[in-house]
Design an enzyme around this catalytic site. Structure first.
Site, PDB file in Angstrom:
ATOM      1  N   LYS A 120       5.976   9.890  -6.716  1.00 60.53           N
ATOM      2  CA  LYS A 120       7.075   9.051  -6.154  1.00 60.53           C
ATOM      3  C   LYS A 120       6.327   7.919  -5.588  1.00 60.53           C
ATOM      4  O   LYS A 120       6.911   6.860  -5.889  1.00 60.53           O
ATOM      5  CB  LYS A 120       7.865  10.100  -4.972  1.00 60.53           C
ATOM      6  CG  LYS A 120       8.825  10.900  -5.739  1.00 60.53           C
ATOM      7  CD  LYS A 120       9.617  11.328  -4.569  1.00 60.53           C
ATOM      8  CE  LYS A 120      10.756  12.514  -5.005  1.00 60.53           C
ATOM      9  NZ  LYS A 120      11.241  12.966  -3.783  1.00 60.53           N
ATOM     10  N   VAL A 138       7.162   3.193   0.925  1.00 64.50           N
ATOM     11  CA  VAL A 138       7.331   2.295  -0.218  1.00 64.50           C
ATOM     12  C   VAL A 138       8.123   2.907  -1.310  1.00 64.50           C
ATOM     13  O   VAL A 138       8.795   2.336  -2.108  1.00 64.50           O
ATOM     14  CB  VAL A 138       6.079   1.900  -1.133  1.00 64.50           C
ATOM     15  CG1 VAL A 138       5.429   0.971  -0.431  1.00 64.50           C
ATOM     16  CG2 VAL A 138       5.246   3.179  -1.276  1.00 64.50           C
ATOM     17  N   THR A 166     -14.970   3.264  -3.611  1.00 65.85           N
ATOM     18  CA  THR A 166     -15.205   2.359  -2.848  1.00 65.85           C
ATOM     19  C   THR A 166     -15.412   3.135  -1.415  1.00 65.85           C
ATOM     20  O   THR A 166     -14.846   4.109  -1.218  1.00 65.85           O
ATOM     21  CB  THR A 166     -13.896   1.508  -2.691  1.00 65.85           C
ATOM     22  OG1 THR A 166     -13.804   0.788  -3.937  1.00 65.85           O
ATOM     23  CG2 THR A 166     -14.142   0.361  -1.781  1.00 65.85           C
ATOM     24  N   THR A 190      -1.916   8.484   5.317  1.00 61.00           N
ATOM     25  CA  THR A 190      -3.194   8.701   5.616  1.00 61.00           C
ATOM     26  C   THR A 190      -3.852   7.592   6.361  1.00 61.00           C
ATOM     27  O   THR A 190      -5.099   7.651   6.776  1.00 61.00           O
ATOM     28  CB  THR A 190      -4.137   8.653   4.273  1.00 61.00           C
ATOM     29  OG1 THR A 190      -3.498   7.586   3.527  1.00 61.00           O
ATOM     30  CG2 THR A 190      -3.743  10.167   3.337  1.00 61.00           C
ATOM     31  N   GLY A 221      -4.304   1.812   5.731  1.00 60.06           N
ATOM     32  CA  GLY A 221      -5.336   2.316   5.114  1.00 60.06           C
ATOM     33  C   GLY A 221      -6.760   2.061   5.003  1.00 60.06           C
ATOM     34  O   GLY A 221      -7.254   0.931   5.673  1.00 60.06           O
ATOM     35  N   TYR A 272      -1.843  12.053  -9.376  1.00 65.93           N
ATOM     36  CA  TYR A 272      -2.377  10.656  -8.983  1.00 65.93           C
ATOM     37  C   TYR A 272      -2.828   9.686  -9.978  1.00 65.93           C
ATOM     38  O   TYR A 272      -2.407   8.957 -10.361  1.00 65.93           O
ATOM     39  CB  TYR A 272      -4.011  10.958  -8.277  1.00 65.93           C
ATOM     40  CG  TYR A 272      -4.460   9.993  -7.660  1.00 65.93           C
ATOM     41  CD1 TYR A 272      -4.207   9.057  -6.714  1.00 65.93           C
ATOM     42  CD2 TYR A 272      -5.686   9.331  -8.213  1.00 65.93           C
ATOM     43  CE1 TYR A 272      -4.775   7.983  -6.356  1.00 65.93           C
ATOM     44  CE2 TYR A 272      -6.301   8.315  -7.861  1.00 65.93           C
ATOM     45  CZ  TYR A 272      -5.740   7.524  -6.733  1.00 65.93           C
ATOM     46  OH  TYR A 272      -6.508   6.212  -6.445  1.00 65.93           O
ATOM     47  N   LYS A 282      10.099  -9.702  -8.167  1.00 66.89           N
ATOM     48  CA  LYS A 282      11.049 -10.285  -9.291  1.00 66.89           C
ATOM     49  C   LYS A 282      12.013 -11.275  -8.521  1.00 66.89           C
ATOM     50  O   LYS A 282      12.067 -12.361  -8.938  1.00 66.89           O
ATOM     51  CB  LYS A 282      11.746  -9.312  -9.925  1.00 66.89           C
ATOM     52  CG  LYS A 282      12.706  -9.696 -10.995  1.00 66.89           C
ATOM     53  CD  LYS A 282      13.266  -8.526 -11.576  1.00 66.89           C
ATOM     54  CE  LYS A 282      14.595  -9.284 -12.629  1.00 66.89           C
ATOM     55  NZ  LYS A 282      15.379  -8.136 -12.968  1.00 66.89           N
ATOM     56  N   ARG A 283      12.340 -10.583  -7.398  1.00 70.07           N
ATOM     57  CA  ARG A 283      13.341 -11.484  -6.673  1.00 70.07           C
ATOM     58  C   ARG A 283      12.633 -12.864  -6.165  1.00 70.07           C
ATOM     59  O   ARG A 283      13.358 -13.990  -5.944  1.00 70.07           O
ATOM     60  CB  ARG A 283      13.906 -10.815  -5.630  1.00 70.07           C
ATOM     61  CG  ARG A 283      15.321 -11.288  -4.593  1.00 70.07           C
ATOM     62  CD  ARG A 283      15.844 -10.527  -3.913  1.00 70.07           C
ATOM     63  NE  ARG A 283      15.009  -9.813  -2.736  1.00 70.07           N
ATOM     64  CZ  ARG A 283      14.563 -10.638  -1.766  1.00 70.07           C
ATOM     65  NH1 ARG A 283      14.882 -11.687  -1.611  1.00 70.07           N
ATOM     66  NH2 ARG A 283      13.649 -10.065  -0.895  1.00 70.07           N
TER      67      ARG A 283
HETATM   68  P1  NAD Z   1      -5.821   5.164   2.086  1.00 69.89           P
HETATM   69  O1  NAD Z   1      -5.421   6.548   1.888  1.00 69.89           O
HETATM   70  O2  NAD Z   1      -7.042   5.200   3.211  1.00 69.89           O
HETATM   71  O3  NAD Z   1      -4.703   4.126   1.965  1.00 69.89           O
HETATM   72  C1  NAD Z   1      -3.596   4.391   1.537  1.00 69.89           C
HETATM   73  C2  NAD Z   1      -2.604   3.693   2.483  1.00 69.89           C
HETATM   74  O4  NAD Z   1      -1.234   3.997   1.909  1.00 69.89           O
HETATM   75  C3  NAD Z   1      -2.667   4.590   3.668  1.00 69.89           C
HETATM   76  O5  NAD Z   1      -2.537   3.879   4.681  1.00 69.89           O
HETATM   77  C4  NAD Z   1      -1.266   5.477   3.687  1.00 69.89           C
HETATM   78  O6  NAD Z   1      -0.677   5.923   5.075  1.00 69.89           O
HETATM   79  C5  NAD Z   1      -0.276   4.703   2.830  1.00 69.89           C
HETATM   80  N1  NAD Z   1       0.585   5.243   2.240  1.00 69.89           N
HETATM   81  C6  NAD Z   1       0.636   6.469   1.436  1.00 69.89           C
HETATM   82  N2  NAD Z   1       1.854   6.689   1.032  1.00 69.89           N
HETATM   83  C7  NAD Z   1       2.740   5.624   1.429  1.00 69.89           C
HETATM   84  C8  NAD Z   1       4.160   5.489   1.106  1.00 69.89           C
HETATM   85  N3  NAD Z   1       4.760   6.500   0.373  1.00 69.89           N
HETATM   86  N4  NAD Z   1       4.830   4.416   1.759  1.00 69.89           N
HETATM   87  C9  NAD Z   1       3.815   3.512   2.545  1.00 69.89           C
HETATM   88  N5  NAD Z   1       2.525   3.732   2.596  1.00 69.89           N
HETATM   89  C10 NAD Z   1       1.907   4.829   2.225  1.00 69.89           C
HETATM   90  O7  NAD Z   1      -6.658   5.036   0.981  1.00 69.89           O
HETATM   91  P2  NAD Z   1      -7.745   3.743   0.325  1.00 69.89           P
HETATM   92  O8  NAD Z   1      -8.802   4.359  -0.028  1.00 69.89           O
HETATM   93  O9  NAD Z   1      -7.672   2.606   1.300  1.00 69.89           O
HETATM   94  O10 NAD Z   1      -6.750   3.365  -0.928  1.00 69.89           O
HETATM   95  C11 NAD Z   1      -5.889   2.185  -1.102  1.00 69.89           C
HETATM   96  C12 NAD Z   1      -5.636   1.953  -2.640  1.00 69.89           C
HETATM   97  O11 NAD Z   1      -6.639   1.807  -3.512  1.00 69.89           O
HETATM   98  C13 NAD Z   1      -4.718   3.316  -3.025  1.00 69.89           C
HETATM   99  O12 NAD Z   1      -3.528   2.802  -4.137  1.00 69.89           O
HETATM  100  C14 NAD Z   1      -5.772   4.117  -3.772  1.00 69.89           C
HETATM  101  O13 NAD Z   1      -5.106   4.828  -4.929  1.00 69.89           O
HETATM  102  C15 NAD Z   1      -6.501   2.871  -4.543  1.00 69.89           C
HETATM  103  N6  NAD Z   1      -7.839   3.088  -4.794  1.00 69.89           N
HETATM  104  C16 NAD Z   1      -8.961   3.559  -4.015  1.00 69.89           C
HETATM  105  C17 NAD Z   1     -10.184   3.913  -4.295  1.00 69.89           C
HETATM  106  C18 NAD Z   1     -11.368   4.277  -3.380  1.00 69.89           C
HETATM  107  O14 NAD Z   1     -12.266   4.617  -3.601  1.00 69.89           O
HETATM  108  N7  NAD Z   1     -11.105   4.342  -2.182  1.00 69.89           N
HETATM  109  C19 NAD Z   1     -10.465   3.855  -5.673  1.00 69.89           C
HETATM  110  C20 NAD Z   1      -9.510   3.592  -6.672  1.00 69.89           C
HETATM  111  C21 NAD Z   1      -8.322   3.254  -6.311  1.00 69.89           C
END
Ligand code: NAD
Ligand code: UDP
Length: 312
Positions: A91, A59, A175, A37, A12, A145, A105-106
Site C-alpha cells: 500500500k 502517504v 546504501t 522506521t 528515515g 517490496y 499533477k495538481r
Molecule cells: P528508512 O526505513 O530509514 O526510511 C523510510 C522512511 O519512510 C522512514 O522514515 C519511514 O518511517 C517512512 N515511511 C514508511 N512508510 C511510510 C508511510 N506509509 N507513510 C509515511 N512515511 C512512511 O529507509 P531508507 O534506507 O532511508 O530508504 C529510503 C527510500 O530509499 C525507500 O523508499 C527505500 O525503498 C529506498 N531504497 C533504499 C536503499 C538502501 O540501501 N537504503 C536501497 C534501495 C532503495
C-alpha cells in the site's frame, strides 16, 4: 531560486540526509513521515529551523500542499521491516505513489521516485543496466517490496505519459551511512553493531554473495543532480557504487576497522536472497556527470563513528 520541497520518508536514514542537504542549500523543506522506521531523532537538529517543517502523515492517505519538488522516499527498506506488514508495504509503495503523483499533477511539481535495485530481483544479467527487466519472484517473501516498487515505477511512467507529470526515477543500490537503524537487519548496520559489541558476526549462507555498497552522501548528490537534470531525462537511472564485495569481505573489513574480537558464524541464507548485485552506472555518468566519490573504507569509518555513539 530557493524552492519548497516535499520529502516523504524524510525522517528515515536516507531522507534525513537529503533534508540536511536541501536545507543547507537554502530551500524550504517539508519532511513528511509516519515514523514507522524513521525517527524524530534523525532530524531533531533541524527542528526550530524556520525553513524546516515536520509533518506526521501516512502517504497511503492524500496530502495537500503547494510545492515545487517532491522526493518520494516513504517505504520501509530493510527486509525485516518491509516483511513485518507486507500488505502495508505494498500500500505504501502503490497508494503512496498515486497520492504523491496526484499532488505533482495538481501543483506541476517535479517528482523523484526512490526506486531500488530490487526491481532487478535475483539478476541473471551482471552488472545490471537500466535496460534489464529483472528476475523477480512475484509470490516470494521479498515481492511485497520488489513488486510494490515495480508498480510504483509503472505509475510514474504512466502519469508522465498520460498527464505530462515531470518525473525522475532513481534505482538505488545498497546504501549505508550514519542514521541507519541499528536493528533493521541490514548487513552493514548488523555487522558494525556486532563488531562493536564483540558479538558473533552473522554471515547468511556461505558469504560469497556480493553487494555493492554506496555511502549515503554519494546517493544524495546523485538525487540532487537527477532532480536538476533536464525534463527530457526521466530515468530510470542506477545510482550506486560499482565496487563489488562478497559479504565475507565486508565482515573482514569491518572487523579490521573496529579492531573487534568478533568471530564469524554461518546461518541459513534467507529465501530469494540475490547472489550478485552490482550497478552499471554509465548512464548516470553520461547524463548526470555523477559517480561515487567515497571509498568503502572511508564510508565505513564514518558509519562506525556514528554507531559508536549509539551502541556499546
Ligand atoms: P528508512 O526505513 O530509514 O526510511 C523510510 C522512511 O519512510 C522512514 O522514515 C519511514 O518511517 C517512512 N515511511 C514508511 N512508510 C511510510 C508511510 N506509509 N507513510 C509515511 N512515511 C512512511 O529507509 P531508507 O534506507 O532511508 O530508504 C529510503 C527510500 O530509499 C525507500 O523508499 C527505500 O525503498 C529506498 N531504497 C533504499 C536503499 C538502501 O540501501 N537504503 C536501497 C534501495 C532503495
Ligand atoms: N546478510 C548477512 N548477515 C546479516 C545481514 C545480511 O550475511 O546479518 C546478507 C544478506 O543475506 C544479503 C546481504 O547480506 O545477502 C545484504 O543484505 P541486506 O539485507 O543488507 O540487503 P539486500 O539483501 O536487500 O541487498
Amino acid at each position: 531560486m530557493n524552492k519548497r520541497i516535499l520529502i516523504t520518508g524524510g525522517a528515515g536514514f536516507i531522507g534525513s540526509h537529503l533534508c540536511d542537504r536541501l536545507i543547507k542549500e537554502g530551500n524550504e523543506v517539508i519532511c513528511l513521515d509516519n515514523f514507522f522506521t524513521g525517527s524524530r531523532q534523525n532530524i531533531i537538529h533541524l527542528i526550530g529551523n524556520p525553513n524546516f517543517e515536520l509533518v506526521r502523515h501516512d502517504v497511503t492517505m492524500p496530502y495537500f500542499a503547494e510545492v515545487d519538488e517532491i522526493y518520494n522516499l516513504a517505504c520501509p527498506a530493510s527486509p525485516i521491516h518491509y516483511q513485518f506488514n507486507a500488505i502495508k508495504t505494498i500500500k505504501t509503495s502503490v497508494m503512496g505513489a498515486i497520492n504523491v503523483l496526484g499532488l505533482a499533477k495538481r501543483t506541476k511539481a517535479k517528482i523523484l521516485q526512490a526506486s531500488t535495485s530490487e526491481v532487478y530481483g535475483d539478476p541473471d544479467v551482471h552488472p545490471q543496466t537500466e535496460s534489464y527487466w529483472g528476475n523477480v519472484n512475484p509470490i516470494g517473501v521479498r515481492s511485497c517490496y520488489d513488486e510494490g516498487k515495480r508498480c510504483a515505477e509503472s505509475l510514474f511512467m504512466n502519469y508522465h505519459a498520460q498527464n505530462g507529470v515531470k518525473i525522475k526515477i532513481v534505482r538505488i543500490f545498497n546504501t549505508y551511512g550514519p542514521r541507519m537503524h541499528p536493528n533493521d537487519g541490514r548487513v552493514v548496520s548488523n555487522f558494525i553493531v556486532q563488531a562493536l559489541q564483540n558479538q558473533n558476526i552473522t554471515i547468511y549462507g556461505d558469504g560469497q554473495q556480493t553487494r555493492s555498497f554506496q555511502y549515503v552522501d554519494d546517493l544524495v548528490e546523485g538525487f540532487i543532480r537527477m532532480m536538476a537534470s533536464g525534463d527530457d531525462f526521466i530515468g530510470p537511472v542506477n545510482i550506486g557504487n560499482p565496487g563489488e564485495y562478497t559479504i565475507l569481505q565486508l565482515a573482514q573489513e569491518i572487523i579490521r576497522l573496529t579492531n573487534s574480537k568478533s568471530e564469524l558464524v554461518y546461518m541459513p541464507l534467507p529465501q530469494d536472497d540475490p547472489i550478485q548485485r552490482q550497478p552499471n552506472i554509465n548512464l548516470a555518468k553520461e547524463k548526470l556527470n555523477w559517480e561515487p566519490r567515497i571509498p568503502l573504507e572511508e564510508g565505513l569509518k564514518k558509519t562506525i563513528a556514528y554507531f559508536e555513539t549509539i551502541v556499546k
